[in-house]
Design an enzyme around this catalytic site. Sequence first.
Site, PDB file in Angstrom:
ATOM      1  N   ARG A  93       1.991   0.639  10.304  1.00 30.75           N
ATOM      2  CA  ARG A  93       1.599   1.078   8.962  1.00 30.75           C
ATOM      3  C   ARG A  93       2.798   0.989   8.026  1.00 30.75           C
ATOM      4  O   ARG A  93       3.669   1.857   8.027  1.00 30.75           O
ATOM      5  CB  ARG A  93       1.059   2.516   9.033  1.00 30.75           C
ATOM      6  CG  ARG A  93       0.331   3.001   7.788  1.00 30.75           C
ATOM      7  CD  ARG A  93      -0.309   4.357   8.012  1.00 30.75           C
ATOM      8  NE  ARG A  93      -1.281   4.323   9.092  1.00 30.75           N
ATOM      9  CZ  ARG A  93      -2.563   3.950   8.948  1.00 30.75           C
ATOM     10  NH1 ARG A  93      -3.006   3.602   7.764  1.00 30.75           N
ATOM     11  NH2 ARG A  93      -3.364   3.911   9.974  1.00 30.75           N
ATOM     12  N   SER A 125     -10.405  -6.671   9.417  1.00 32.99           N
ATOM     13  CA  SER A 125     -11.579  -5.967   8.937  1.00 32.99           C
ATOM     14  C   SER A 125     -12.376  -6.971   8.123  1.00 32.99           C
ATOM     15  O   SER A 125     -11.861  -7.540   7.168  1.00 32.99           O
ATOM     16  CB  SER A 125     -11.137  -4.781   8.066  1.00 32.99           C
ATOM     17  OG  SER A 125     -12.217  -3.919   7.812  1.00 32.99           O
ATOM     18  N   ARG A 175       0.682  -6.908  12.351  1.00 32.07           N
ATOM     19  CA  ARG A 175       0.035  -6.342  13.533  1.00 32.07           C
ATOM     20  C   ARG A 175      -0.169  -7.395  14.623  1.00 32.07           C
ATOM     21  O   ARG A 175      -0.141  -7.078  15.816  1.00 32.07           O
ATOM     22  CB  ARG A 175      -1.293  -5.683  13.146  1.00 32.07           C
ATOM     23  CG  ARG A 175      -1.054  -4.396  12.348  1.00 32.07           C
ATOM     24  CD  ARG A 175      -2.322  -3.606  12.104  1.00 32.07           C
ATOM     25  NE  ARG A 175      -2.010  -2.411  11.308  1.00 32.07           N
ATOM     26  CZ  ARG A 175      -2.911  -1.500  10.939  1.00 32.07           C
ATOM     27  NH1 ARG A 175      -4.179  -1.654  11.289  1.00 32.07           N
ATOM     28  NH2 ARG A 175      -2.549  -0.449  10.240  1.00 32.07           N
ATOM     29  N   GLU A 223      -6.841  -1.623  14.935  1.00 31.09           N
ATOM     30  CA  GLU A 223      -7.389  -2.553  13.951  1.00 31.09           C
ATOM     31  C   GLU A 223      -6.382  -3.652  13.589  1.00 31.09           C
ATOM     32  O   GLU A 223      -5.216  -3.384  13.301  1.00 31.09           O
ATOM     33  CB  GLU A 223      -7.755  -1.782  12.669  1.00 31.09           C
ATOM     34  CG  GLU A 223      -8.297  -2.696  11.578  1.00 31.09           C
ATOM     35  CD  GLU A 223      -8.478  -1.962  10.250  1.00 31.09           C
ATOM     36  OE1 GLU A 223      -8.631  -0.726  10.267  1.00 31.09           O
ATOM     37  OE2 GLU A 223      -8.462  -2.640   9.208  1.00 31.09           O
ATOM     38  N   ARG A 273       0.839  -1.200   0.000  1.00 29.58           N
ATOM     39  CA  ARG A 273       0.000   0.000   0.000  1.00 29.58           C
ATOM     40  C   ARG A 273       0.874   1.249   0.000  1.00 29.58           C
ATOM     41  O   ARG A 273       1.833   1.337   0.752  1.00 29.58           O
ATOM     42  CB  ARG A 273      -0.922   0.001   1.227  1.00 29.58           C
ATOM     43  CG  ARG A 273      -1.829  -1.220   1.205  1.00 29.58           C
ATOM     44  CD  ARG A 273      -2.873  -1.209   2.293  1.00 29.58           C
ATOM     45  NE  ARG A 273      -3.657  -2.434   2.207  1.00 29.58           N
ATOM     46  CZ  ARG A 273      -4.638  -2.769   3.038  1.00 29.58           C
ATOM     47  NH1 ARG A 273      -4.948  -1.938   4.031  1.00 29.58           N
ATOM     48  NH2 ARG A 273      -5.301  -3.891   2.891  1.00 29.58           N
TER      49      ARG A 273
END
Length: 445
Positions: A293, A368, A407, A365, A278
Amino acid sequence: MAATVDFPVVCERITDMLDIRSLRQDLDATVAALASRGFELDRERFESLEARRKALQVRTQELQNERNTRSKGIGQAKARGEDIEPLKAEVGRLGDELKQCEADLHAVQQELDALLMRIPNLPQKDVPVGKDEEANVELRREGTPREFDFTPRDHVDLGLPGGWLDFEAAVRVAGSRFVVMRGDMARLHRALTQFMLDLHTQQHGYQETYVPYLANPESLEGTGQLPKFDEDLFSVDCDQRFRLIPTAEVTLTNLVREQILEAGALPLKMTAHTPCFRSEAGSYGRDVRGLIRQHQFEKVELVQVVHPEQSDAALEELLGHAEAVLQALELPYRVVLLSTGDMGFAAARTYDLEVWLPGQQAYREISSCSNFEAFQARRMQARFRPEAGSKPELVHTINGSGVAVGRALVALLENHQQADGSIAIPERLRPYLGGTSLLKPPSEQ
RNA sequence: GGAGGGGUGGCAGAGUGGUUGAAUGCACCGGUCUUGAAAACCGGCAGGGAUUCACGUCCCUCGUGGGUUCAAAUCCCACCCCCUCCGCCA
């Protein structure tokens, strides 16, 4: 290289993200539903394009019909040996208007498609309405954050000693928002992946799948990343068509693109472990510290392709599968129902799993899980045949992270850290680390 | 990278300018027959779109996009993909 790509229209009129009929027939309700998630549909533009489209399409088809009929007549006349020159001249004139109509229709449809492809999915009725994450609803908390008798460190501090995590090296070889892991840290990362895959394939009924990490624009369009969110993706320089996948959702879900499945084949449950890429455009300054991130991270993805009537239940089931990972890793977390303003473009309903991070004293998070209903299926033209011999219908698609590996690593380090900086390994993970129950930083070995 | 071959309905496979959206076979669905099943026989069976309350009518699609023509699965151009051989390569 051109920044824009022409997105091929799979089939005229049906690549729209929303059912165009719902737009035509129930424009008020659709506009209202879209407004609830912060999308303002330019209804005047839509209505005028629709009106032009309709007029042009009707006229074009009339002309085509006439041309076809006359051409057949010419064929028959020729077969009878008659003079066909006058007939030809007549149809020739008709052809000029037809050509113009076809060109105009094509242009209007391109415009209409461009508009439709950028409209997000409609949220389900009971999704909380709000403009951002403030409106999300916490449904429940599982597990209890541990009481530390020392000040817990964050994963960066835990990982730096001895070079378990090396961000400077990553900057040297790639840039910021990358990481290099060494020794037990790299091994732990791999162990987490293996554990998750085994859990989902052996306990939850998913088929392990290996997929490409590069996807073509058609696939990205199918799952909703394109045409709107190209800036979030990495493009491959040598071939304009490819993007690096931002999630395995893209290649996994698109396995059913343009397929007609037999009803008996549903539900399709697939899992894949892939890296995800990303660009994080627009997130400057957010989560710059640590692994949270990254431009590149690993994820074990869960995808289900289901009968439309089953999608709500399937989402609950899939959510449970993601939760099972956190439970097995003995990580406290909470389940959040996202508000209309916080949901992704393609989702009709999304649950986030947020794991407790002692280093941040916050829930973050880690998974999802979304029901896309027929949104992706419509873009992909992914259908199934309800009964043998019946007309195909759009499937529903569901996916969720099960879970983000990087994560999970962060959560594991921070939640299971010991006062001396070593990391306790939860029971269920030990078989993947040769039975090890405690990882010690290299400097202390 | 070089040389050649090919992309047609769920599958296999005909079809090289005219009533072919497409023969035939398989698969599938309905029916006859059968105690039941199989076989046999009869019928049906691509996808999408426009219009219509509906019946229906019409349009588009033979890898994709252009072009030639009154008319294109069929001719021309570009692109994509697949296969075979050679070279290279993890």
